[in-house]
Design an enzyme around this catalytic site. Structure first.
Site, PDB file in Angstrom:
ATOM      1  N   HIS A 142       0.819  -1.205   0.000  1.00  0.00           N
ATOM      2  CA  HIS A 142       0.000   0.000   0.000  1.00  0.00           C
ATOM      3  C   HIS A 142       0.855   1.258   0.000  1.00  0.00           C
ATOM      4  CE1 HIS A 142      -2.920   2.839   2.255  1.00  0.00           C
ATOM      5  NE2 HIS A 142      -3.080   2.961   0.956  1.00  0.00           N
ATOM      6  N   GLU A 154       3.000   0.385   3.271  1.00  0.00           N
ATOM      7  CA  GLU A 154       2.579  -0.689   4.173  1.00  0.00           C
ATOM      8  C   GLU A 154       2.685  -2.017   3.425  1.00  0.00           C
ATOM      9  OE1 GLU A 154      -0.758   1.149   7.142  1.00  0.00           O
ATOM     10  OE2 GLU A 154      -1.370   0.887   5.061  1.00  0.00           O
ATOM     11  N   ASN A 192      -4.781   3.903   7.506  1.00  0.00           N
ATOM     12  CA  ASN A 192      -6.180   4.245   7.253  1.00  0.00           C
ATOM     13  C   ASN A 192      -7.081   3.946   8.440  1.00  0.00           C
ATOM     14  OD1 ASN A 192      -6.991   5.502   4.692  1.00  0.00           O
ATOM     15  ND2 ASN A 192      -5.767   3.877   3.784  1.00  0.00           N
TER      16      ASN A 192
END
Length: 285
Positions: A142, A154, A192
């Site tokens: 990510h 990530e 997130n």
């Protein structure tokens, strides 16, 4: 697939994230194939890449020779048969069935050693890997927007992800001059999960009429943040941000603290997706 064996990287989706990921892969010396079904999106990605590299030259970050070398590494295509690669990174919409369909289709033109990495912001890697041949090679990678600038990546391991695959992707992130963080599989992962309320609470303040978007952004910036929630949503993409919130709302069994905003949904329905569309919470036209 060992890190040293990686020569060719395929990127699926030539939008904002896919373009940025393809750019840094090409700059790192990898043959990079950027795929999209939309020829206009590919054309825009090509122009954006050239513009980004020119800005890098202006800032003294790279030379003209390095720009040309990066461009020589890039291939733009709408043909999935060209996506026979060592690593494939999907960067498409936050819809589970779309991501699974892509990997299932690409399994037919790749070997079991090809690593399938997802740039998903919120969908658990275990769910993406379910039903895909050789799920041990499916991993999360990510990136953050803009991908050619932001350092964090990530690396997420699903229940079936091979530790060797996760380590290979960690090393790849380092090669791309990123700072990888290993994460376990959970909705929203680390960033997130933590940041969701930066947006959600800002939107609640707007819904309740406490202040307007500009006022909320100014207060957040005065607290030390570079950008407020609305300016940042416009940069990321209002539609993308809404999609991630909706995905996490579902993944956390409709916990009210993750409820998507009606105001944000209205923006999406109106096509006000932020900077990329010319209008979001702010007007860029």
């Amino acid at each position: 697939m060992n890190f040293e064996d990686i020569k060719t990287i395929g990127i699926v989706g030539a939008g904002t994230m896919g373009q940025g990921i393809a750019q840094i892969c090409a700059q790192a010396g990898y043959k990079t194939i950027l795929f999209d079904i939309n020829a206009q999106v590919l054309k825009k990605a090509e122009a954006t890449t050239s513009n980004n590299l020119d800005k890098g030259i202006e800032r003294g970050k790279l030379t003209e020779a390095e720009k040309q070398a990066a461009l020589a590494n890039l291939i733009y295509t709408g043909d999935t048969l060209q996506l026979s690669c060592d690593v494939i990174i999907e960067a498409v919409v936050e819809r589970l069935e779309v991501k699974q369909s892509i990997f299932k289709d690409l399994d037919a033109v790749n070997t079991p050693d090809t690593i399938f990495a997802s740039n998903t912001s919120s969908i658990p890697i275990t769910r993406i890997a379910a039903g895909i041949p050789h799920p041990e090679r499916v991993v999360g990678m990510h990136f953050f927007n803009p991908a050619h600038i932001m350092k964090l990546v990530e690396v997420i391991s699903g229940a079936a992800t091979s530790p060797e695959v996760a380590e290979t992707i960690r090393q790849l992130a380092l090669k791309l001059d990123k700072k990888p963080v290993m994460a376990k599989d959970a909705p929203g992962f680390i960033v997130n999960r933590v940041a969701r309320h930066f947006y959600v609470e800002g939107l609640k303040l707007l819904e309740e009429g406490v202040a307007d978007a500009k006022g909320i952004d100014r207060l957040i910036q005065a607290s030390g943040f570079k950008m407020g929630p609305f300016e940042l949503m416009d940069l990321i993409g209002v539609d993308t941000n809404y999609s991630v919130t909706s995905s996490m709302f579902e993944a956390f069994h409709y916990d009210p603290k993750f409820r998507p905003s009606r105001i944000q949904q209205q923006k999406v329905d109106a096509g006000h997706h932020g900077r990329k569309s010319g209008k979001g919470f702010y007007d860029y036209q």
